[in-house]
Design an enzyme around this catalytic site. Sequence first.
Site, short mmCIF file in Angstrom:
data_model
loop_
_atom_site.label_atom_id
_atom_site.label_comp_id
_atom_site.label_asym_id
_atom_site.label_seq_id
_atom_site.Cartn_x
_atom_site.Cartn_y
_atom_site.Cartn_z
N GLY A 1 -4.50 35.97 -92.77
CA GLY A 1 -4.97 36.45 -91.48
C GLY A 1 -5.58 37.83 -91.67
O GLY A 1 -6.19 38.10 -92.71
N CYS A 2 -5.39 38.69 -90.72
CA CYS A 2 -5.95 40.04 -90.79
C CYS A 2 -5.45 40.75 -92.05
O CYS A 2 -4.26 40.88 -92.27
CB CYS A 2 -5.54 40.82 -89.55
SG CYS A 2 -6.06 42.54 -89.57
#
Length: 170
Positions: free
Chosen positions: A9-10
């Site tokens: 993800g991020c």
Amino acid sequence: MEQAMFAGGCFWCMVTPFEELPGIHGIVSGYAGGQTVNPTYEEVKTGETGHYEVVQITFDPSLFPYERLLELFWPQIDPTDDGGQFQDRGSQYRTAVFYYNEEQRLAAEASKVDVAASGRFEGPIVTEILPAPVFYRAEEYHQNYHKKNPKHYKEDREQSGRDTFIEKHW
């Protein structure tokens, strides 16, 4: 020294679990897996380049084995979500373990089997195990973002739902 690469993800949230541990010699946020050469954040965030947001970790396997990196990686993600991670949606936020050699591939595959067998999740584990592609370093303002912008990082992490998920499942 060896390298490991993870998409969780991020990439801002994928730095802190690995930093300041003995045997970890560097963590760089970047992009990998897409068709655009030297992508920018503005390009990657559209989801059209095919790149994942990733962290590339340089480590000393005699002090910090690859298997330990995998043990730290899995509890940072929702391995059943193929549409992104938490509030971050889109192909750039998919999860993956990228391997650099056959030993890493085998260890990553075994760890994925262990996660699937753990009973923690109802759905299938969709995190992919893939050969390491070309890595592109993200812009400097993304490096160590949590240290440069601690207030925004903390707010973003709290709002994302990541920590709530981790606490519930891990």
